[in-house]
Write a protein that holds these residues in place. Structure first.
Motif, PDB file in Angstrom:
ATOM      1  N   SER A 302       0.823  -1.209   0.000  1.00  0.00           N
ATOM      2  CA  SER A 302       0.000   0.000   0.000  1.00  0.00           C
ATOM      3  C   SER A 302       0.856   1.258   0.000  1.00  0.00           C
ATOM      4  O   SER A 302       0.429   2.311  -0.481  1.00  0.00           O
ATOM      5  CB  SER A 302      -0.948   0.007   1.203  1.00  0.00           C
ATOM      6  N   LEU A 303       2.089   1.184   0.529  1.00  0.00           N
ATOM      7  CA  LEU A 303       2.978   2.344   0.466  1.00  0.00           C
ATOM      8  C   LEU A 303       3.270   2.719  -0.981  1.00  0.00           C
ATOM      9  O   LEU A 303       3.358   3.896  -1.323  1.00  0.00           O
ATOM     10  CB  LEU A 303       4.288   2.044   1.194  1.00  0.00           C
ATOM     11  N   ALA A 304       3.441   1.718  -1.830  1.00  0.00           N
ATOM     12  CA  ALA A 304       3.736   1.975  -3.235  1.00  0.00           C
ATOM     13  C   ALA A 304       2.545   2.623  -3.925  1.00  0.00           C
ATOM     14  O   ALA A 304       2.700   3.613  -4.652  1.00  0.00           O
ATOM     15  CB  ALA A 304       4.127   0.677  -3.938  1.00  0.00           C
ATOM     16  N   ILE A 305       1.341   2.088  -3.705  1.00  0.00           N
ATOM     17  CA  ILE A 305       0.185   2.654  -4.392  1.00  0.00           C
ATOM     18  C   ILE A 305      -0.127   4.044  -3.848  1.00  0.00           C
ATOM     19  O   ILE A 305      -0.507   4.952  -4.592  1.00  0.00           O
ATOM     20  CB  ILE A 305      -1.040   1.709  -4.305  1.00  0.00           C
ATOM     21  N   GLY A 306       0.068   4.263  -2.534  1.00  0.00           N
ATOM     22  CA  GLY A 306      -0.149   5.586  -1.966  1.00  0.00           C
ATOM     23  C   GLY A 306       0.839   6.600  -2.507  1.00  0.00           C
ATOM     24  O   GLY A 306       0.474   7.741  -2.824  1.00  0.00           O
ATOM     25  N   THR A 307       2.105   6.186  -2.622  1.00  0.00           N
ATOM     26  CA  THR A 307       3.133   7.085  -3.174  1.00  0.00           C
ATOM     27  C   THR A 307       2.846   7.401  -4.631  1.00  0.00           C
ATOM     28  O   THR A 307       2.922   8.561  -5.062  1.00  0.00           O
ATOM     29  CB  THR A 307       4.519   6.433  -3.012  1.00  0.00           C
ATOM     30  N   LEU A 308       2.506   6.394  -5.424  1.00  0.00           N
ATOM     31  CA  LEU A 308       2.210   6.621  -6.841  1.00  0.00           C
ATOM     32  C   LEU A 308       1.011   7.546  -7.020  1.00  0.00           C
ATOM     33  O   LEU A 308       1.029   8.448  -7.872  1.00  0.00           O
ATOM     34  CB  LEU A 308       1.956   5.285  -7.537  1.00  0.00           C
ATOM     35  N   ARG A 309      -0.027   7.338  -6.240  1.00  0.00           N
ATOM     36  CA  ARG A 309      -1.215   8.177  -6.377  1.00  0.00           C
ATOM     37  C   ARG A 309      -0.917   9.638  -6.054  1.00  0.00           C
ATOM     38  O   ARG A 309      -1.354  10.551  -6.763  1.00  0.00           O
ATOM     39  CB  ARG A 309      -2.319   7.672  -5.448  1.00  0.00           C
ATOM     40  N   ARG A 310      -0.190   9.846  -4.958  1.00  0.00           N
ATOM     41  CA  ARG A 310       0.081  11.233  -4.576  1.00  0.00           C
ATOM     42  C   ARG A 310       1.006  11.906  -5.584  1.00  0.00           C
ATOM     43  O   ARG A 310       0.815  13.071  -5.931  1.00  0.00           O
ATOM     44  CB  ARG A 310       0.692  11.274  -3.175  1.00  0.00           C
ATOM     45  N   GLY A 371       0.678  -8.356  -8.601  1.00  0.00           N
ATOM     46  CA  GLY A 371      -0.724  -8.724  -8.743  1.00  0.00           C
ATOM     47  C   GLY A 371      -1.665  -8.074  -7.753  1.00  0.00           C
ATOM     48  O   GLY A 371      -2.784  -8.550  -7.543  1.00  0.00           O
ATOM     49  N   LEU A 372      -1.237  -6.967  -7.135  1.00  0.00           N
ATOM     50  CA  LEU A 372      -2.093  -6.252  -6.195  1.00  0.00           C
ATOM     51  C   LEU A 372      -2.494  -4.902  -6.777  1.00  0.00           C
ATOM     52  O   LEU A 372      -1.812  -4.354  -7.649  1.00  0.00           O
ATOM     53  CB  LEU A 372      -1.370  -6.028  -4.870  1.00  0.00           C
ATOM     54  N   HIS A 373      -3.620  -4.373  -6.286  1.00  0.00           N
ATOM     55  CA  HIS A 373      -4.095  -3.055  -6.693  1.00  0.00           C
ATOM     56  C   HIS A 373      -4.265  -2.967  -8.206  1.00  0.00           C
ATOM     57  O   HIS A 373      -3.901  -1.968  -8.837  1.00  0.00           O
ATOM     58  CB  HIS A 373      -3.130  -1.959  -6.215  1.00  0.00           C
ATOM     59  N   GLY A 374      -4.809  -4.024  -8.803  1.00  0.00           N
ATOM     60  CA  GLY A 374      -4.935  -4.070 -10.263  1.00  0.00           C
ATOM     61  C   GLY A 374      -5.701  -2.899 -10.830  1.00  0.00           C
ATOM     62  O   GLY A 374      -5.284  -2.281 -11.815  1.00  0.00           O
ATOM     63  N   LYS A 375      -6.842  -2.554 -10.231  1.00  0.00           N
ATOM     64  CA  LYS A 375      -7.636  -1.439 -10.720  1.00  0.00           C
ATOM     65  C   LYS A 375      -6.876  -0.130 -10.598  1.00  0.00           C
ATOM     66  O   LYS A 375      -6.867   0.692 -11.530  1.00  0.00           O
ATOM     67  CB  LYS A 375      -8.946  -1.357  -9.928  1.00  0.00           C
ATOM     68  N   GLU A 376      -6.219   0.077  -9.445  1.00  0.00           N
ATOM     69  CA  GLU A 376      -5.465   1.310  -9.232  1.00  0.00           C
ATOM     70  C   GLU A 376      -4.292   1.416 -10.202  1.00  0.00           C
ATOM     71  O   GLU A 376      -3.977   2.502 -10.687  1.00  0.00           O
ATOM     72  CB  GLU A 376      -4.966   1.371  -7.785  1.00  0.00           C
ATOM     73  N   VAL A 377      -3.637   0.293 -10.471  1.00  0.00           N
ATOM     74  CA  VAL A 377      -2.528   0.306 -11.431  1.00  0.00           C
ATOM     75  C   VAL A 377      -3.024   0.741 -12.807  1.00  0.00           C
ATOM     76  O   VAL A 377      -2.400   1.565 -13.482  1.00  0.00           O
ATOM     77  CB  VAL A 377      -1.845  -1.077 -11.487  1.00  0.00           C
ATOM     78  N   ALA A 662       1.826 -14.378   6.246  1.00  0.00           N
ATOM     79  CA  ALA A 662       0.892 -13.301   5.872  1.00  0.00           C
ATOM     80  C   ALA A 662       1.537 -12.268   4.954  1.00  0.00           C
ATOM     81  O   ALA A 662       1.268 -11.074   5.059  1.00  0.00           O
ATOM     82  CB  ALA A 662       0.315 -12.628   7.112  1.00  0.00           C
ATOM     83  N   LEU A 663       2.390 -12.739   4.032  1.00  0.00           N
ATOM     84  CA  LEU A 663       2.990 -11.829   3.051  1.00  0.00           C
ATOM     85  C   LEU A 663       1.970 -11.559   1.949  1.00  0.00           C
ATOM     86  O   LEU A 663       1.487 -12.488   1.300  1.00  0.00           O
ATOM     87  CB  LEU A 663       4.261 -12.453   2.479  1.00  0.00           C
ATOM     88  N   PRO A 664       1.592 -10.283   1.711  1.00  0.00           N
ATOM     89  CA  PRO A 664       0.578  -9.991   0.691  1.00  0.00           C
ATOM     90  C   PRO A 664       1.077 -10.360  -0.700  1.00  0.00           C
ATOM     91  O   PRO A 664       2.175  -9.976  -1.111  1.00  0.00           O
ATOM     92  CB  PRO A 664       0.367  -8.480   0.820  1.00  0.00           C
ATOM     93  N   PHE A 665       0.247 -11.086  -1.437  1.00  0.00           N
ATOM     94  CA  PHE A 665       0.641 -11.550  -2.763  1.00  0.00           C
ATOM     95  C   PHE A 665      -0.622 -11.791  -3.583  1.00  0.00           C
ATOM     96  O   PHE A 665      -1.456 -12.625  -3.201  1.00  0.00           O
ATOM     97  CB  PHE A 665       1.461 -12.835  -2.650  1.00  0.00           C
ATOM     98  N   ALA A 666      -0.765 -11.065  -4.682  1.00  0.00           N
ATOM     99  CA  ALA A 666      -1.977 -11.142  -5.503  1.00  0.00           C
ATOM    100  C   ALA A 666      -3.190 -10.920  -4.595  1.00  0.00           C
ATOM    101  O   ALA A 666      -3.208  -9.963  -3.825  1.00  0.00           O
ATOM    102  CB  ALA A 666      -2.030 -12.459  -6.264  1.00  0.00           C
TER     103      ALA A 666
END
Length: 711
Positions: A302-310, A371-377, A662-666
């Motif tokens: 989520s840090l990556a998607i938050g950084t990219l969005r901002r 494979g996470l945040h597909g819509k946001e990507v 609990a490593l997030p993956f897809a």
């Protein structure tokens, strides 16, 4: 004073200072909790020093420090003692300062009387503010304004500068006797009992007062930073290992990255971005935030998607030479201080970075692989195209930089000090400059965009970006390679001459895959040579170069993130032993620094000094240094996801006992277990194939088999 062109380094804070951070706010103070004026200490919010003096006196005497109990990154307890009471040899008055930082400060100050008779005393808190901009404090060039007014009231006083439209309100409960610059409490502390006062420092920005995040109006456990911290820990992967030092290093990394998160008040439902580091870079950066969130992907995507969005919201739209903004360009740094003035970005966005734009595209491509945040990507893909438009308008085939006015940074890659790019004889390179690692980033960005096109079935666009990637790779290997030296130039100068220093930049080129395979062994040999490798890490510049100085910022020091990227590059080309040497050296350095890697440290050889030598003005915690151990472990695991193609590679080397749950993956959370040479992964999404081997890295384009797809 122009903060962008300051050519020195921040003043040394010293080993005894304490730094507390939370979401862009921070406090730097002495070991007894005092903030002493005249230096770089203070309470900071919105890039403004709200308080430059905060000194406690008990019966006119300073408090003697006993210890500092570190809590959360935003919280510490300062324990001290007052001077001995009249007629006594030993002190019987304990002083406890429980401090919380966030949009100002809250301090619960307790005097504990350990004697058998009441203690009558006068407690004075000296408070001052210069309302200085962060850049002024950082450079030691504070411009004192004449209109800072102090207005006492029944609960404390207000400090305000109309010229800077900033101020602070200082409140106390119970109420003090307030005079300008001092809160006075005349008290009696009963025998064997406590007396407590709660002090609040609330920021006033543009005339509007903001309550501190640790308000007295609700219990501390209900404060927003506390709740966010609990969520961060609850949702982070758990690591267990028999290597106690590694476990502690990874724990410290998680805690520091959590402390450096930035939450946008205008986007309360959006994931956070990440600040570059404390104390001087508690704000969004392009390069730093992108690389740190990339390196932290196994911990939290989520840090990556938050950084990219901002960064996408702040992407350049107009042409402005003063801020170096251009359409499509990704910013270098966002500031909110008194120098910033009014801006459509809510602060001053400066765009003097040549590498933020390709790194933006690279990170978006990497998120696709996880494979996470597909819509946001997908939603961010037009911003990647705008960034690529800016790159291709400037790159023919190489991407150069040159500042557009004398207010900008002279050097605009990651080695951005004024003397950070130089020839082997020490001569400074003159712009325009094409840096080696930047061409690697551009190459990787082109490949990432080609993969997006491939997955969308857009063959024409895929061919276009494959063609661009091929051209820059061929041109790079022709122009940057120094056959008589056996390594790549750090860059090309304004005359097209190779800048022939032996430097760490080509480690980044291994990471992005732009280096020809038959030259990689020579590059690896140079990176691990005695001139470059200290035993703890790889220097930024080799000993023997004209500008080499192991105590400099960029000319011989050791930067953890730089080393971690080189480890990824060495692993990519199959140089496992070399990668392990750097990774283990970094982990040894982290242990020596109390389990926390600093921004950088001096580049002395390990044989010369038994411990790594600190760099005096290094940021700590610092985002990409905090993310380095996580990135090192990922590369030692040789964990390489490729969700769109249903593949994940995992082939640990140098790690014999580690379990990550609990490593997030897809759309799942997986468990990786490495024990006694055996590897298992549970929880993989349906349709995913686990490959217990390193991923073959080298391929020219997308339409080969998934086994050889390029990253």
């Amino acid at each position: 004073m122009d903060g962008w062109t300051f050519e020195g380094q921040p003043g040394t804070l010293g080993d005894t200072t304490v730094t507390l951070v939370e979401n862009g706010s921070f406090c730097v103070c002495a070991g007894n909790g005092d903030i002493v004026q005249g230096g770089a200490q203070g309470i900071f919010h919105a890039d403004t020093r709200l308080v430059s003096r905060w000194e406690l006196r008990v019966d006119e005497a300073p408090v003697e420090p006993l210890t500092v109990i570190a809590g959360e990154p935003y919280h510490a307890t300062f324990v001290g003692r007052a001077a001995p009471r009249p007629g006594r040899v030993e002190s019987t008055l304990l002083v406890i300062r429980d401090r919380y930082v966030g949009a100002g400060l809250r301090e619960d100050l307790t005097l504990r009387n350990l004697s058998d008779e009441p203690a009558g005393c006068v407690l004075d808190m000296y408070v001052g503010s210069d309302m200085a901009d962060l850049f002024e404090v950082k450079s030691g060039r504070v411009h004192y304004v004449a209109d800072v007014e102090v207005t006492p009231d029944r609960s404390g006083f207000m400090i305000f500068s109309a010229l800077r439209s900033r101020g602070t309100r200082v409140l106390a409960d119970p109420a003090p006797f307030a005079v300008p610059g001092m809160l006075i409490f005349r008290i009696v502390v009963p025998a064997r009992a406590d007396w407590t006062v709660t002090l609040q420092v609330n920021p006033i920005l543009e005339g509007e007062e903001t309550p501190g995040w640790f308000s007295t109006r609700h219990p501390l456990e209900h404060a927003e930073p506390v709740r966010r911290r609990a969520d961060w820990r609850r949702h982070s992967p758990a690591v267990s290992t028999s290597n106690r030092a590694l476990a502690q290093i990874l724990h410290r990394s998680r805690e520091d990255l959590g402390a450096l998160r930035l939450f946008d008040p205008d986007q309360p439902d959006e994931p956070p971005s990440i600040a570059a580091g404390a104390p001087w870079f508690m704000t969004l950066f392009g390069r730093d935030s992108l690389l740190a969130s990339w390196m932290a992907l196994p911990l939290d995507q989520s840090l990556a998607i938050g950084t990219l969005r901002r960064l996408a919201r702040l992407q350049g739209r107009v042409d402005d030479p003063l801020t170096e903004e251009e359409p499509g360009k990704i910013l270098h740094e966002l500031r909110f201080g008194v120098q910033a003035g009014v801006s459509p970005h809510g602060g001053l966005a400066y765009y003097g970075s040549v590498d933020s734009s390709p790194l933006f595209v690279m990170l978006l491509g990497e998120l696709r692989r996880w494979g996470l945040h597909g819509k946001e990507v997908e939603e961010l893909l037009p911003h990647a195209d705008d960034a690529l438009d800016w790159i291709t308008r400037s790159a023919d085939p190489f991407l150069f930089y040159r500042r557009r006015t004398d207010h900008g940074l002279v050097n605009q890659g990651w080695k951005d000090s004024f003397d950070g790019v130089n020839f082997a004889d020490g001569t400074l390179a003159r712009p325009p400059i094409a840096l080696a690692e930047v061409q690697g980033y551009v190459y990787a960005a082109y490949n990432a965009r080609a993969h997006f096109a491939h997955e969308a079935g857009d063959q024409d666009r895929e061919d276009h970006w494959i063609g661009r990637a091929t051209r820059i790779r061929e041109a790079f290997n022709e122009r940057f390679w120094l056959p008589d030296r056996g390594y790549y130039a750090i860059g090309l100068d304004g005359g097209g001459r190779p800048i022939d220093s032996l430097a760490s930049n080509m480690g980044h080129c291994l990471w992005t895959g732009i280096i020809e395979k038959d030259r990689a062994a020579s590059v690896a040999g140079h990176l691990l040579s005695p001139e470059m490798f200290t035993g703890y890490g790889m220097r930024t510049l080799a000993a023997g170069m004209g500008a080499y100085n192991p105590m400099s910022y960029h000319n011989g020091s050791v930067w953890p993130h730089d080393n971690s990227i080189a480890v990824a590059g060495l692993m990519r080309y199959g140089f496992v032993e070399e990668a392990q040497r750097i990774a283990y050296g970094m982990l040894d350095a982290a242990e020596a620094f109390g389990m926390r890697l600093p921004e950088l440290f001096c580049g002395f050889d390990r044989a010369q000094f038994p411990m790594p030598v600190p760099y005096p003005t290094s940021c700590s915690p610092q985002a990409w240094a905090a993310a380095t151990p996580i990135h090192l472990v990922r590369n030692l695991l040789r964990f390489d996801p490729w969700v769109p193609y249903g593949q994940v590679w995992l082939d640990p080397t140098g790690l014999d006992d580690i379990r990550i749950t609990a490593l997030p993956f897809a759309d799942s959370r997986i468990t990786i277990d490495v024990k006694g040479g055996k590897v298992s992964v549970t929880g993989l999404p349906k349709g995913m194939t686990l490959r217990n081997e390193p991923r073959p890295p080298m391929s020219a384009h997308c339409r080969t088999s998934p086994d050889t797809l390029i990253g």
